[in-house]
Each structure stands twice: as C-alpha cells, then as structure tokens.
Design an enzyme around this catalytic site. Structure first.
Site, short mmCIF file in Angstrom:
data_model
loop_
_atom_site.label_atom_id
_atom_site.label_comp_id
_atom_site.label_asym_id
_atom_site.label_seq_id
_atom_site.Cartn_x
_atom_site.Cartn_y
_atom_site.Cartn_z
N SER A 46 35.15 41.29 41.41
CA SER A 46 33.95 40.55 41.76
C SER A 46 33.12 40.25 40.50
CB SER A 46 33.16 41.32 42.82
OG SER A 46 32.21 40.50 43.43
N ASP A 93 38.01 33.89 50.21
CA ASP A 93 37.19 35.01 49.77
C ASP A 93 35.91 35.05 50.61
OD1 ASP A 93 35.33 36.59 48.39
OD2 ASP A 93 36.11 36.02 46.42
N HIS A 102 37.76 40.27 50.00
CA HIS A 102 37.15 40.03 48.68
C HIS A 102 38.00 40.81 47.66
CE1 HIS A 102 34.05 38.84 45.90
NE2 HIS A 102 33.49 40.02 45.82
#
Ligand SMILES: *[C@@H]1O[C@H](CO)[C@@H](O)[C@H](O)[C@H]1NC(C)=O
Ligand SMILES: *[C@@H]1O[C@H](CO)[C@@H](O)[C@H](O)[C@H]1NC(C)=O
Ligand SMILES: *[C@@H]1O[C@H](CO)[C@@H](O)[C@H](O)[C@H]1NC(C)=O
Length: 420
Positions: free
Chosen positions: A202, A298, A365
């Site tokens: 991330s 995502d 994610h």
C-alpha cells in the site's frame, strides 16, 4: 480479536465517516476468520508453525539525524535474524497506512501508531512473506527480515523544510527516516548482503517504488537486489463524477510535506510534481528489477479513487463498493474500465524483461503479508501459481513472470472482501 498487526492496517477507519468504521469492522472480522482457519489448520499439523512475534526496535540514531515520527518520537522496525543458507540474505518490508494531506489529518495521525512510536505494538507477528515457516514462505523463510514501521504520513518521502513545528509540532521527516533506517540496517549486517529484496504494501508499496534505486545503490555491487511493490500501484484516474479526487489528494500530500525532492527529477521537471507521486510515472525511471503484485479490483482504490466518499450522493454504489456481488451490469462495466486503466498504465512495464507482475482479478488490497493470500492451499492463483511462487520464480530467474488474470469474476481462487 484480530491479530494486533492488523490494527495498523485499519488506518482508513480514521477517515471517519460511518461507512469506513463499518468497513473496518467487516475487515477485522474477515481477517479473524482467515486467521482462525489458518491457525486451526496448522496447529493440527505442527505447533512450531505458529506465527512468530517479533520485537520493535526504536532507531538509535534518530535524534541525531532529525528523523522523527509526526509527533517527534523515534521511528522503529522489527528485525528477525536469518539462518542457514539465508543468513546473508535480507528481506525488508515497509508498512503501509495511507497518507495525511492536511494539518488536521496529520495532527490526528500523531495520536495513532501511524504517527507515533508511542502507540506502536511492541511485538507483531511475521506471516506470509515475513514467515520463517517454509511451507508458508518457500523461498524467503530463512532470510533476515525487517518490518519497517510507517509513522511519517508521506511514504517516507517528506522533507523537514516543510515542518510545522512552530504552529503544530508536526515533523515531516519521512526521507530522513528512510535514510536513518538504512544506516542502522547496514550497520547490523545489511551491508554484507548477498541477496536482498525491498518490499512494501500500500503506502509502503509506494515507498518501495520511491526508494528502490536508492536501496540498490546502498547494497554491495555484486549483490542481487530487487524490489516488490504490493498493492502500491495507485492510479491517476477520475472518480465516477469525473473529478480527479486522488490527484488532488496527492497534490495536498506533496505540498504539505515537501515530497517533491524525493520524486524522480526527470518527472518533476516535466510536470506538476504531485503527478510524479503516481507509480505509473515513478516506474518509468526505476533501474532495479521490479515486481508488482496488485489486484485489478483493489478495494482501497475502488473506495477512494473510483468511488470516493462524497462522490455517490444517491448511494447507487453504496453496496457495490463494499461487495462486488452487489454491483449491477453498468457498475461492473465501470470496474472493468478501471482494470483496463491499470493494464494500460502497465503496458510499457510489461515489456521490461527484468520486471514481473501478478495482477489478479480479486477484490482485495495487500496480499503478501498474509499466509492465506501469499501461499497456502487455498491462496489466490493465476495459472496454478500462488503469489509466493510467482515472486520466487521471478526473483530467482526460474521463469519470466507476467501473470495477468482474466476479468472478474472468472477466478474462483480469489479472496474477495465482503464488507458489511
Ligand atoms: C518557525 O520559527 C522559526 C524560528 O523560531 C522562524 O525562523 C520560522 O520562520 C518559523 N516558521 C513558520 C512557518 O512560522
Ligand atoms: C465533482 O464533479 C462535479 C460534477 O462535475 C462537480 O459539481 C463537483 O463540484 C466536483 N467536486 C469536487 C470536489 O471537485
Ligand atoms: C497445480 O500445482 C500443483 C502444485 O504445484 C500441482 O500438484 C498440480 O498438478 C497443478 N495442477 C495443474 C492443473 O497443473
């Protein structure tokens, strides 16, 4: 309760608004279920496969170098020593957790583990690519491992000149944190590495892209050095109203924290520096072999870039952005367009012979630090390969890895999030 490490990943709970809180709870429950499945399965087999808890180390040299978390506390990392054939190999993983783009949001962050080591868990479990269990982590299990905590709010790229110490006591020293962590790791053995992999998820995946070549330059010349960004490929795309919400968010982060100086010069000299924070620009200049793991759907990007808060006044997307099963055909079409934008942004990179990618069609994610998505009998696969196998094949040059999944909902091996 979910494992403590996950709490730091629930950072978007801090974006307030009721639906985020609900989503966070949904995520926690989902992960608890995964952990429960995983733990019960492995505990039956071998008690030694339980996740290792690894202690937090605060940086020794932080004060001298002026490298501080947002609140002025010392940054830190978790280190686990390698063994056997892995004792001179190093795997670094940079924690994620969004960014702060306003004084207000940075002040809030100061009171959380993402802005202050005062609030960080003293021990965290190492799983997935951080695991030392070969059945969970076949290629990297015995490497030295470092989990670098994220507490600056700008992907380790803020500069102290922008600090607001006078008014607010906010420290923007992300770049110095990066440099100080590297100094300390070099001094405890990293400078002797044979093989190294810089990874992150991330906002930590974005930090990996920003610092990848610098990491390479710090390593011995004859070492094998590569980078792996997980769920870090944030797109410069319009939202459903046609506004560039993410671009304006990045603009605010870059200007508040003075990020420009950490971005590629050949980009910032050509265009507005806030556009240079997007991976599609950063990867154009990266010289070090790079692997991208990213879901094509995502959920973070769908919930913050495509359908951000406030873009859906009539609530048409309310269910779909939480669970793809509730999307109608026209929403699915929008999601397929979003996937196409990702593949389009990656088209040049696909020609890169040293690069690799794993773009699966899942609604998730990060996928590298959880055993269930990294490598397990029920992990998501493309062409019968788990993410761990794909990354290992690429890292050790066993084959060219260019895995792009068919469009949703064709892959039955996905973990798709179902937010409440
Ligand atoms: C902060 O304080 C220093 C010295 O006290 C001063 O030189 C500087 O201009 C101040 N910065 C801001 C943004 O007020
Ligand atoms: C987004 O777009 C809509 C429609 O074009 C416009 O009315 C609105 O002001 C925009 N919102 C923002 C935050 O820019
Ligand atoms: C998929 O991979 C597994 C484990 O590597 C192997 O046993 C199996 O035969 C493969 N299946 C197919 C269809 O190739």
């Amino acid at each position: 309760m979910a494992n403590p490490r996950l709490r730091s990943l629930l950072w978007w709970r801090k974006w307030a608004k009721k639906d985020w809180a609900i989503a966070a709870v949904g995520f926690t429950i989902f992960i608890s279920a995964l952990n429960f499945l995983f733990d019960s399965r492995t505990n039956d087999l071998d008690i030694s496969t339980a996740e290792d808890l690894v202690d937090l180390t605060l940086l020794q040299n932080a004060k001298d170098r002026g490298a501080f978390c947002l609140d002025g506390s010392s940054p830190g990392y978790h280190f686990q020593e390698g063994f056997g054939s892995g004792s001179r190999n190093w795997l670094l993983h940079i924690e994620g957790g969004g960014w702060c783009n306003t004084i207000e949001s940075c002040l809030h962050r100061k009171t959380t583990p993402l802005g202050s080591s005062k609030y960080m868990q003293r021990q965290i479990p190492f799983a997935g690519l951080m695991s030392r269990n070969p059945s969970q982590n076949p290629d990297f299990f015995n490497w030295n491992k470092v989990y670098i905590r994220y507490c600056d709010g700008a992907s380790f790229a803020g500069h102290t000149e922008s600090e607001l110490k006078n008014v607010t006591n906010l420290y923007f020293s992300g770049q110095l944190i990066w440099e100080s962590v590297m100094d300390e790791l070099l001094s405890i053995g990293l400078s002797n590495a044979n093989q190294a992999l810089l990874s992150g998820c991330s906002a930590g995946g974005l930090a990996t892209l920003i610092h990848c070549d610098n990491f390479r330059d710090l390593m011995p010349k004859d070492a094998t050095v590569k980078c792996l960004a997980d769920a870090g490929f944030f797109l410069d795309e319009k939202d459903i109203l046609g506004n560039y919400t993410m671009r304006s968010f990045y603009h605010d982060v870059v200007h508040l924290q003075g990020v420009s100086k950490s971005l590629p010069k050949d980009c910032t000299s050509r265009m507005d520096s806030s556009k240079c924070l997007f991976p599609q620009e950063i990867i154009k200049g990266i010289r070090t072999p790079l692997f991208l793991v990213n879901p094509a759907y995502d959920y973070w990007q769908i919930q913050h870039i495509l359908v951000p808060d406030g873009s859906d006044a009539h609530g048409h997307w309310q269910k779909c952005r939480m669970n793809l099963q509730y999307c109608n055909p026209s929403q699915i079409e929008k999601l397929q367009d979003f996937r196409s934008s990702l593949l389009n942004a990656l088209s040049d990179f696909q020609q890169n012979k040293e690069g690799g990618m794993f773009i699966n069609s899942c609604f998730i994610h990060c996928q590298t630090w959880m055993a269930n998505t990294w490598h397990s009998p029920t992990s998501p696969k493309i062409n019968n390969k788990t993410i761990a196998e794909a990354v290992g094949d690429w890292y050790f040059n066993r084959r060219v890895v260019n895995e792009v999944d068919c469009p949703y909902p064709c892959n039955p091996t996905c973990y798709n999030m179902e937010f409440a």
